[in-house]
Design an enzyme around this catalytic site. Sequence first.
Site, mmCIF file in Angstrom:
data_model
loop_
_atom_site.group_PDB
_atom_site.id
_atom_site.type_symbol
_atom_site.label_atom_id
_atom_site.label_comp_id
_atom_site.label_asym_id
_atom_site.label_seq_id
_atom_site.Cartn_x
_atom_site.Cartn_y
_atom_site.Cartn_z
ATOM 1 N N LYS A 85 -25.559 21.417 59.182
ATOM 2 C CA LYS A 85 -25.278 20.047 58.739
ATOM 3 C C LYS A 85 -26.488 19.128 58.963
ATOM 4 O O LYS A 85 -26.656 18.148 58.250
ATOM 5 C CB LYS A 85 -24.073 19.474 59.486
HETATM 6 C C1 LIG Z 1 -19.613 22.932 57.959
HETATM 7 C C2 LIG Z 1 -19.874 24.336 58.373
HETATM 8 C C3 LIG Z 1 -19.604 25.421 57.509
HETATM 9 C C4 LIG Z 1 -18.959 25.251 56.146
HETATM 10 O O1 LIG Z 1 -19.791 24.591 55.238
HETATM 11 P P1 LIG Z 1 -19.208 23.933 53.903
HETATM 12 O O2 LIG Z 1 -20.339 23.218 53.268
HETATM 13 O O3 LIG Z 1 -18.112 23.009 54.360
HETATM 14 O O4 LIG Z 1 -18.666 25.044 53.057
HETATM 15 C C5 LIG Z 1 -19.944 26.703 57.933
HETATM 16 N N1 LIG Z 1 -20.494 26.907 59.162
HETATM 17 C C6 LIG Z 1 -20.757 25.892 60.024
HETATM 18 C C7 LIG Z 1 -21.345 26.197 61.346
HETATM 19 C C8 LIG Z 1 -20.459 24.568 59.657
HETATM 20 O O5 LIG Z 1 -20.726 23.565 60.526
#
Ligand SMILES: *Cc1c(COP(=O)(O)O)cnc(C)c1O
Length: 463
Positions: free
Chosen positions: A112
């Site tokens: 993120k």
């Molecule tokens: C948010 C997240 C995901 C999923 O990503 P999306 O874009 O919501 O599909 C997978 N792994 C981790 C560690 C995350 O923080």
Amino acid sequence: MMYVSTRGRAPRLSFEEAMLTGLARDGGLYLPETWPQMQPSEIAALAGLDYDEAAFRIMRPFTGDAFDDDELRGIIGRAYASFDHVARCPLVQIGANDWLLELFHGPTLAFKDVAMQLIGQMFETVLKRRGERVTIIGATSGDTGSAAIEAFRGLEAARVYILFPEGRVSEVQRRQMTTPSEANVQAIAVAGDFDDCQALVKDLFNDHEFRDEVRLGGVNSINWARVLAQTVYYFTAAVALGAPARSVSFTVPTGNFGDIFAGYVARRMGLPIDRLVIATNRNDILHRTLETGEHRREGVHPTISPSMDIEVSSNFERLLFELLDREGAAVIQLMDELKSGGFRLSQGALERLRTVFSSARADEAETAEAIARTWRETGEIVCPHTAVGLHAARVQRGDPARPMVTLATAHAAKFPDAVEAACGIRPRLPVRMADLFDRPERVTYVENNAEALKGLIRQGYTT
Ligand SMILES: *Cc1c(COP(=O)(O)O)cnc(C)c1O
């Protein structure tokens, strides 16, 4: 470049407006009116560039006149200066032709950060120019909130409030939210669960008077600028492995479908991606959709990969819009049906979905086994989300001559209990974060009550 809503009933907006708005007024999500194309020679020219320069070239066609070239380069440079690896998103080999794309070298150890760090700098640049300030509020079950706090800490144009369910996030996640000391970011513990936090945020957004009063904004995963930032690493990884001369497949641990949709965007821009594999945990609405054509909600089950514990993937709406020939009315109809349980894709839409995407699901035992196997075979310690991806990549491996890249979405040390239970090794925080447990925490507590929360935010806005 202008942006249109997936529901076809909101005004077309510039990049700047779409970014500040987040969700369209008709409830839809913004997408570019057309897909900019990268010619094979332009893709080939990315080889050997540093990540920031590649990011500049890939994002430039999307940002229109929101930034001039120097501004955009400055934004990218400041965003990724906080990463602890010069390559930003390095590739690690884990098999003859299999790779991990490590996306966790940012300040909160999850992917993120790649998007959120960029968005923080973009907001700051735009708002300062406009002489405006915004209040950003979000609910988090863990990773998003800490990434937002890290991205906006110390910036002038935004105050950030992140609501988290007290006692229900991991200690690392909580400390990442509560230890930054800048006054413009605040972690708020709510006596309730994640749904209560989300409901509070919704209440505030639905109070239009309050919303205007404090200039409420959001940076959740439906914000187009976040998807755009994630498109970059598909290019850098594929080019490192031989694109455009060679095509590459990706497996993506998926929750809200933002990350994998960014891969789809790269493909639409001309990057030779063969397959995009959707990896789900037992919250498998997307895997079921690929298998049966039925997109149906079934409630949420807690798993050891909690950032993928979702009932409905909000960014899937963007792909639906594409599968339905950009007919906003058709998207509205499916979204209405989803409210009352689910919908069935037409045979044509399902076939188009399957020409690009595959899927696989990992249950809890398969996730743990993937952690253990990866440790045994490569010495790499992966987080449970990444392990869901590695399981799916095996199931859907396809042509062994084609590189398969699995996205490593978080650092294992963010989920130490699950990792230790699976492979017997307790992952350690990177050295730069080793003092996380010694830093003082700062938490604001509010009742599970929208009026109390509004009071707190008003106070911040006037000071
Ligand atoms: C948010 C997240 C995901 C999923 O990503 P999306 O874009 O919501 O599909 C997978 N792994 C981790 C560690 C995350 O923080």
